[in-house]
Design a protein around this motif. Structure first.
Motif, mmCIF file in Angstrom:
data_model
loop_
_atom_site.group_PDB
_atom_site.id
_atom_site.type_symbol
_atom_site.label_atom_id
_atom_site.label_comp_id
_atom_site.label_asym_id
_atom_site.label_seq_id
_atom_site.Cartn_x
_atom_site.Cartn_y
_atom_site.Cartn_z
ATOM 1 N N UNK A 93 2.590 -4.916 2.952
ATOM 2 C CA UNK A 93 1.812 -3.930 3.704
ATOM 3 C C UNK A 93 2.381 -2.523 3.543
ATOM 4 N N UNK A 94 3.664 -2.447 3.234
ATOM 5 C CA UNK A 94 4.288 -1.131 3.052
ATOM 6 C C UNK A 94 3.672 -0.375 1.877
ATOM 7 N N UNK A 95 3.077 -1.121 0.948
ATOM 8 C CA UNK A 95 2.455 -0.497 -0.218
ATOM 9 C C UNK A 95 0.965 -0.244 -0.028
ATOM 10 N N UNK A 96 0.445 -0.618 1.148
ATOM 11 C CA UNK A 96 -0.981 -0.494 1.424
ATOM 12 C C UNK A 96 -1.269 0.800 2.189
ATOM 13 N N UNK A 97 -2.534 1.209 2.247
ATOM 14 C CA UNK A 97 -2.889 2.410 3.037
ATOM 15 C C UNK A 97 -2.465 2.245 4.495
ATOM 16 N N UNK A 98 -1.790 3.207 5.082
ATOM 17 C CA UNK A 98 -1.278 3.064 6.453
ATOM 18 C C UNK A 98 -2.369 2.930 7.504
ATOM 19 N N UNK A 99 -3.600 3.392 7.174
ATOM 20 C CA UNK A 99 -4.677 3.298 8.147
ATOM 21 C C UNK A 99 -5.550 2.060 7.930
ATOM 22 N N UNK A 100 -5.123 1.150 7.066
ATOM 23 C CA UNK A 100 -5.890 -0.065 6.811
ATOM 24 C C UNK A 100 -5.751 -1.066 7.947
ATOM 25 N N UNK A 101 -6.726 -1.963 8.063
ATOM 26 C CA UNK A 101 -6.694 -3.006 9.074
ATOM 27 C C UNK A 101 -5.647 -4.035 8.663
ATOM 28 N N UNK A 102 -4.555 -4.179 9.428
ATOM 29 C CA UNK A 102 -3.489 -5.102 9.023
ATOM 30 C C UNK A 102 -3.969 -6.528 8.836
ATOM 31 N N UNK A 103 -4.860 -7.008 9.700
ATOM 32 C CA UNK A 103 -5.310 -8.392 9.593
ATOM 33 C C UNK A 103 -6.148 -8.601 8.334
ATOM 34 N N UNK A 104 -7.027 -7.670 8.035
ATOM 35 C CA UNK A 104 -7.832 -7.787 6.824
ATOM 36 C C UNK A 104 -6.948 -7.758 5.581
#
Length: 399
Positions: free
Chosen positions: A153-164
């Protein structure tokens, strides 16, 4: 360690948090927390914009029970709370899950993503919440997976839905997908809290299933159960303690009146106290069936013992005021009567068990009979009848 990930972010059309909607006297978020604890989660992580009263109250409850609770706002905080050797339980924001279906799913395998078919009504009406996994399947909003993917998740957009994001990462890691459509058709208790109307129908079913109405032969207990069922969820939180207090005060007041020579009034007031005790029993039964972690069985046991002791004492005082028999009989007969009523009502199952168990009814009848001067005969008749029913049910017929 098994860790739960829940959230309180999404809102209804009216602007309320889905997680804050009430069902059976508790918020949806509390129901979810109760479920993940039943699934063995030692740490609960709740995604929220800000930890308001709802989240803070849940945090106090969880931590008082000896488990960890963390309120977070985004992906980065989540990565610092989860290690690769953990298991992660995810429940979609506002999702009410059938407890037994979730437990069965967890017991059938260590990990898995619960899925629905594309024809499922939930997938069709709420596609954003029950995301499509492939051409034929949608996510059900519930999953148990290895937590090793959380660090990505650290490499993902910070405003993304964590569960998705975690769902997609879990699928890429080849987490097993298991369809639960058949189980949901049987339970019909997998729903998304998008408004009060949907929860109202679910609440009515829960309350009806949680309140057992005794036989009409025990009218005091039956009336209490029916009244609680009609009033619920009002009174679930503290109603049992309030009614227990009323029962205690009424029983002691009845004992005091009988001690000052007002036996009939004492019996009537003690009967009212026993009726309040029936309400306590019904409220506790409802609360424990709905809120499995609230165990107040000791209160029921203590109240039941108190009712029996005070009932015997009030009967002794009332009988002494009217009986011509010796003091030994005046003391022994009421104690014998209450004891036999207790045995016949609690320790055997017969068609009359509900009648023998209803102490509020008995005290009311004894008050009427005491006023007409027939208390002694009533005690003797009740004792013999209860004894006959008890011994017959135990397989020892009277010769």
């Amino acid at each position: 360690m098994r860790i739960a990930l829940i959230s309180a972010v999404k809102r209804t059309k009216g602007g309320e948090l889905r997680a804050a909607l009430m069902l059976g006297g508790r918020s949806v978020l509390e129901w979810q927390a109760d479920l993940v604890r039943a699934l063995g989660c030692e740490r609960i992580i709740c995604i929220c914009d800000a930890p308001g009263d709802l989240v803070l109250a849940l945090q106090r409850e969880v931590e008082s029970a000896g488990r960890e609770f963390h309120a977070i706002r985004g992906n980065i905080q989540l990565t610092s709370l989860v290690r690769a050797d953990h298991e992660l339980v995810m429940i979609r924001d506002g999702l009410m899950i059938d407890r037994q279906t979730a437990l069965d799913f967890a017991h059938d395998g260590d990990t898995g993503i619960a899925t629905l078919s594309e024809n499922d009504i939930l997938a069709q009406t709420h596609p954003d919440d029950f995301e499509r996994i492939d051409r034929e399947r949608h996510w059900s909003g519930f999953a148990i997976m290895r937590a090793g993917q959380v660090q990505h998740l650290a490499d993902m957009p910070p405003d993304g839905d964590p569960m998705s994001l975690l769902l997609r990462l879990g699928l890429q890691a080849r987490t097993e997908c298991r369809d639960i459509g058949a189980a949901l058709e049987q339970s019909q208790n997998w729903l998304l809290a998008v408004d009060d109307q949907i929860l109202g129908a679910r609440e009515a079913n829960l309350i009806e299933a949680a309140v057992t109405v005794p036989s009409a032969l025990g009218p005091g207990r039956a009336v209490a159960a029916l009244t609680i069922r009609s009033l619920a969820p009002r009174g679930i939180e503290n109603g049992a303690e309030v009614s227990a207090g009323i029962a205690g005060v009424a029983m002691l007041a009845g004992l005091t009146l009988a001690g000052f020579g007002f036996g009939v009034a004492g019996l009537a007031l003690a009967g009212f106290g026993a009726l309040a005790g029936n309400f306590t029993e019904a409220l506790i039964s409802l609360r424990e069936n709905l809120w499995s972690q609230r165990n107040t069985g000791r209160l029921v046991s203590a109240l039941e013992i108190g009712v029996e002791v005070v009932a015997a004492a009030v009967l002794i005082l009332a009988y002494v005021q009217t009986a011509q028999a010796g003091l030994e009989v005046q003391i022994a007969l009421p104690i014998l009567t209450v004891g036999l009523l207790h045995l016949a009502g609690k320790h055997v199952k017969t068609p009359l068990s509900a009648f023998w168990h209803d102490r509020a009814l008995h005290l009311a009848l004894f008050a009427i009979l005491a006023a007409t001067g027939h208390l002694g005969i009533a005690l003797a008749v009740f004792s013999l009848a209860a004894l006959a029913d008890f011994t017959t049910a135990r397989g020892a017929p009277i010769s």
